[in-house]
Design an enzyme around this catalytic site. Sequence first.
Site, mmCIF file in Angstrom:
data_model
loop_
_atom_site.group_PDB
_atom_site.id
_atom_site.type_symbol
_atom_site.label_atom_id
_atom_site.label_comp_id
_atom_site.label_asym_id
_atom_site.label_seq_id
_atom_site.Cartn_x
_atom_site.Cartn_y
_atom_site.Cartn_z
ATOM 1 N N SER A 277 4.053 -75.705 -66.170
ATOM 2 C CA SER A 277 5.022 -74.894 -65.432
ATOM 3 C C SER A 277 5.780 -73.944 -66.346
ATOM 4 O O SER A 277 6.081 -74.272 -67.500
ATOM 5 C CB SER A 277 6.020 -75.831 -64.740
ATOM 6 N N GLN B 215 1.138 -71.861 -65.856
ATOM 7 C CA GLN B 215 1.622 -71.363 -64.560
ATOM 8 C C GLN B 215 2.671 -70.294 -64.847
ATOM 9 O O GLN B 215 3.625 -70.530 -65.583
ATOM 10 C CB GLN B 215 2.218 -72.508 -63.734
ATOM 11 N N TYR C 191 4.984 -66.628 -63.441
ATOM 12 C CA TYR C 191 5.476 -65.731 -62.386
ATOM 13 C C TYR C 191 5.367 -64.335 -62.957
ATOM 14 O O TYR C 191 5.251 -64.162 -64.179
ATOM 15 C CB TYR C 191 6.949 -66.022 -62.083
ATOM 16 N N THR D 297 1.943 -68.135 -59.442
ATOM 17 C CA THR D 297 2.541 -68.705 -58.222
ATOM 18 C C THR D 297 3.148 -67.578 -57.405
ATOM 19 O O THR D 297 3.967 -66.805 -57.913
ATOM 20 C CB THR D 297 3.616 -69.742 -58.607
ATOM 21 N N ARG E 184 17.249 -76.423 -50.308
ATOM 22 C CA ARG E 184 16.682 -77.776 -50.269
ATOM 23 C C ARG E 184 17.889 -78.686 -50.116
ATOM 24 O O ARG E 184 18.717 -78.792 -51.039
ATOM 25 C CB ARG E 184 15.896 -78.079 -51.542
ATOM 26 N N LYS F 124 -1.825 -69.113 -56.792
ATOM 27 C CA LYS F 124 -1.338 -70.349 -56.148
ATOM 28 C C LYS F 124 -0.317 -70.009 -55.060
ATOM 29 O O LYS F 124 0.633 -69.259 -55.315
ATOM 30 C CB LYS F 124 -0.655 -71.241 -57.205
ATOM 31 N N SER G 50 -1.772 -73.791 -51.036
ATOM 32 C CA SER G 50 -0.589 -74.617 -51.321
ATOM 33 C C SER G 50 0.583 -74.108 -50.518
ATOM 34 O O SER G 50 0.775 -72.896 -50.389
ATOM 35 C CB SER G 50 -0.255 -74.509 -52.827
ATOM 36 N N HIS H 295 3.418 -75.419 -51.610
ATOM 37 C CA HIS H 295 4.379 -75.875 -52.630
ATOM 38 C C HIS H 295 4.903 -77.278 -52.284
ATOM 39 O O HIS H 295 6.045 -77.616 -52.556
ATOM 40 C CB HIS H 295 5.546 -74.876 -52.713
ATOM 41 N N ARG I 8 8.110 -77.339 -50.230
ATOM 42 C CA ARG I 8 9.380 -77.041 -50.908
ATOM 43 C C ARG I 8 9.798 -75.588 -50.734
ATOM 44 O O ARG I 8 10.855 -75.179 -51.202
ATOM 45 C CB ARG I 8 9.244 -77.349 -52.399
ATOM 46 N N GLY J 167 0.526 -82.871 -50.382
ATOM 47 C CA GLY J 167 0.409 -84.070 -49.551
ATOM 48 C C GLY J 167 -0.744 -84.987 -49.881
ATOM 49 O O GLY J 167 -0.980 -85.956 -49.146
ATOM 50 N N ILE J 168 -1.477 -84.717 -50.962
ATOM 51 C CA ILE J 168 -2.588 -85.618 -51.331
ATOM 52 C C ILE J 168 -1.994 -86.940 -51.817
ATOM 53 O O ILE J 168 -1.274 -86.978 -52.818
ATOM 54 C CB ILE J 168 -3.438 -84.999 -52.477
HETATM 55 C C1 LIG Z 1 9.357 -81.617 -58.905
HETATM 56 C C2 LIG Z 1 8.458 -80.459 -58.590
HETATM 57 C C3 LIG Z 1 8.513 -79.318 -59.369
HETATM 58 C C4 LIG Z 1 7.642 -78.259 -59.104
HETATM 59 N N1 LIG Z 1 7.653 -77.162 -59.931
HETATM 60 C C5 LIG Z 1 6.742 -76.180 -59.746
HETATM 61 C C6 LIG Z 1 6.674 -75.097 -60.659
HETATM 62 O O1 LIG Z 1 7.418 -75.021 -61.626
HETATM 63 N N2 LIG Z 1 5.745 -74.131 -60.428
HETATM 64 C C7 LIG Z 1 4.872 -74.182 -59.347
HETATM 65 O O2 LIG Z 1 4.045 -73.300 -59.179
HETATM 66 N N3 LIG Z 1 4.916 -75.225 -58.482
HETATM 67 C C8 LIG Z 1 5.819 -76.215 -58.670
HETATM 68 N N4 LIG Z 1 5.835 -77.284 -57.805
HETATM 69 C C9 LIG Z 1 4.837 -77.366 -56.722
HETATM 70 C C10 LIG Z 1 3.578 -78.106 -57.222
HETATM 71 O O3 LIG Z 1 2.894 -77.354 -58.183
HETATM 72 C C11 LIG Z 1 2.603 -78.436 -56.075
HETATM 73 O O4 LIG Z 1 2.293 -77.262 -55.379
HETATM 74 C C12 LIG Z 1 3.149 -79.472 -55.094
HETATM 75 O O5 LIG Z 1 3.905 -80.444 -55.763
HETATM 76 C C13 LIG Z 1 1.994 -80.157 -54.373
HETATM 77 O O6 LIG Z 1 2.458 -81.035 -53.399
HETATM 78 P P1 LIG Z 1 2.626 -82.618 -53.591
HETATM 79 O O7 LIG Z 1 3.847 -82.804 -54.436
HETATM 80 O O8 LIG Z 1 2.810 -83.097 -52.210
HETATM 81 O O9 LIG Z 1 1.391 -83.154 -54.267
HETATM 82 C C14 LIG Z 1 6.738 -78.326 -58.025
HETATM 83 C C15 LIG Z 1 6.705 -79.495 -57.222
HETATM 84 C C16 LIG Z 1 7.546 -80.548 -57.501
HETATM 85 C C17 LIG Z 1 7.458 -81.782 -56.652
HETATM 86 C C1 LIG Z 2 16.159 -74.502 -59.679
HETATM 87 C C2 LIG Z 2 14.938 -74.247 -58.849
HETATM 88 C C3 LIG Z 2 13.761 -73.839 -59.690
HETATM 89 C C4 LIG Z 2 12.500 -74.115 -58.990
HETATM 90 C C5 LIG Z 2 11.335 -74.060 -59.934
HETATM 91 C C6 LIG Z 2 10.464 -75.248 -59.857
HETATM 92 C C7 LIG Z 2 9.755 -75.339 -58.565
HETATM 93 O O1 LIG Z 2 8.870 -74.543 -58.291
HETATM 94 C C8 LIG Z 2 10.127 -76.382 -57.609
HETATM 95 O O2 LIG Z 2 9.442 -76.501 -56.570
HETATM 96 O O3 LIG Z 2 11.107 -77.122 -57.820
#
Ligand SMILES: Cc1cc2nc3c(=O)[nH]c(=O)nc-3n(C[C@H](O)[C@H](O)[C@H](O)COP(=O)(O)O)c2cc1C
Ligand SMILES: CCCCCCC(=O)C(=O)O
Length: 380
Positions: A106, A126, A128, A154, A163, A250, A272, A274, A277, A307-308
Site C-alpha cells: 500500500s 499500490q 495513486y 487504485t 466510515r 484496482k 473490487s 474496496h 469501504r 468478501g473472500i
Molecule cells: C485495513 C484496510 C486497509 C486498506 N488499505 C488499502 C490501501 O491502502 N490501498 C488500496 O488500494 N486498498 C486498500 N484496502 C482495500 C483492500 O486492498 C481490498 O480491496 C479489500 O480489503 C478486499 O476486501 P476484503 O477485506 O473483504 O477481503 C484496505 C482494506 C482494509 C481492510
Molecule cells: C485515513 C484514511 C486513509 C485510507 C487509506 C487506506 C485505505 O484505502 C482504506 O481502505 O482504509
Amino acid sequence: MDDGAFAGFSEQARRRLPRLFADYIDGGAHGERTMARNRAAFGQWGIVPRGLRDVSSINLATQCFGRSWALPVFLAPLGFAGMFHAHGEQGAAYAAHKRGVGMGVSTFSIAPMEKVAATGADLMAQIYVFRDRALTRDMLERARACGMDGIILTIDTAITPVRERDMRNGFRHLSRPTATQMAGLLRHPSWLYGQVRGGAMPNVGNIAGYTGSRGVMAQARDVVAQIDAGLDWDDLAWLRATWGGTLVVKGIMHPDDAIRAAEIGADGLIISNHGGRQMDPAPATLDVLPAIAQAVGGRVDIMLDSGIRRGGDVVAALALGARAVSIGRPWAWGLAAGGARGVGLVLDTLAREISDVMALAGLPDIAAVRAAGRNALWRF
Ligand SMILES: Cc1cc2nc3c(=O)[nH]c(=O)nc-3n(C[C@H](O)[C@H](O)[C@H](O)COP(=O)(O)O)c2cc1C
Ligand SMILES: CCCCCCC(=O)C(=O)O
C-alpha cells in the site's frame, strides 16, 4: 459479519488490538451494506460435487498478471498494517514469499516499500495518481529501483467516505490521542509493547516527505489530500506511457470501465469495491464479475476481491472468470493475531479449503476450474 474460515483469527485480532484499529480493519462505508452484500453474493453459489475423476493430486498453482503463484490468492494492499502488529508489512511479505503468493504494498504502508521488498517477496506497488505528479513519479522510480515490475493503480478512492466506526473512534485524528483513546491503547499492553519496540511514533513510512513527528494520521490526511479527485482516463494513459512494467487497475466495477482500461493498455484489472469501504451501497463484486469477464473476453487478466472468506468463494470466483482473488481483512486479522506466522496460517487455511472444494468437485487444477466455468456451479 460472517468471517468464514477466519473467524478464529478475527476474534483473536479483536482481542489483541485496541478497538479503534480493530474497527478500522473491520468497518466499511456508511451503512456497511456493500460489505454485507459482498458476503451474501457468495452464498448464492454452490459448487456441484462430482465423482469418478482423478483427484489424487490437486494443483493450486496459477498464473495471473504475467506472474506465477503457488495459490490463486494475493495479499491485497492494506494501509497502516504496521500498526496491526510489530512484524508489519515485512511480516506479511515474508509469509507471502514462503507460500509462493504475491502481495500489494500500500501507499499507506508503515514500512517503506524498500524494506518490504528486501523480504524477496513477489510484490506490486499500490499507487495513486497524486495532484503533485512528481510525487507519483517518485513512487514509480522507487518501485522500479527495488525490483518491483508491477504497479496497482487504485481508482475507487477519489474521496474517502464516512466510515461510521472510524468517526465514533476518532480514528482519523489519532495523532493527538484523547484520554479515551489513550486508555484504549494502554489496555492492550502486548500490542503497545510491539509498537514501542518498533519505534513508538509510527510514520506512513512509504511516502517520501510525509514522515516526521506529527503522527501517523496527520501524515495520512496530508497524503489523502494529495490523491487527485480530478483523475480521468487521460491520466491512466499518462501512467501507461510513464510506467513500462505491469499495470493493474484496482476498483473496476463496470464492464465499460473494464473495456476502456484494457483499450488504454492496462495489463490487468482488479474487480473490487474496496471491501465495502468506499461506495455504499455498491453491487457485490461477484455479481458484476460475469459481465466484466465477458466484456474483456480474456484480453486482460481479472482478479477479484471483497468478501473472500472461504475456499468455495475462491472456486466460485475462478469459475465465473477471475484468474485469482485477493484477500484484505483476513490477512490483517492473521497479522494482528500472530504476526508473520498468523498471515501464513491464514494462507494455509484458505489453501486447504480451496483444495478440498476442488477435489470434491472433480477439478484437479485451476485450468480445470476455469474450463468447467458455470458447469461447476449451482445458483441457489
Ligand atoms: C485495513 C484496510 C486497509 C486498506 N488499505 C488499502 C490501501 O491502502 N490501498 C488500496 O488500494 N486498498 C486498500 N484496502 C482495500 C483492500 O486492498 C481490498 O480491496 C479489500 O480489503 C478486499 O476486501 P476484503 O477485506 O473483504 O477481503 C484496505 C482494506 C482494509 C481492510
Ligand atoms: C485515513 C484514511 C486513509 C485510507 C487509506 C487506506 C485505505 O484505502 C482504506 O481502505 O482504509
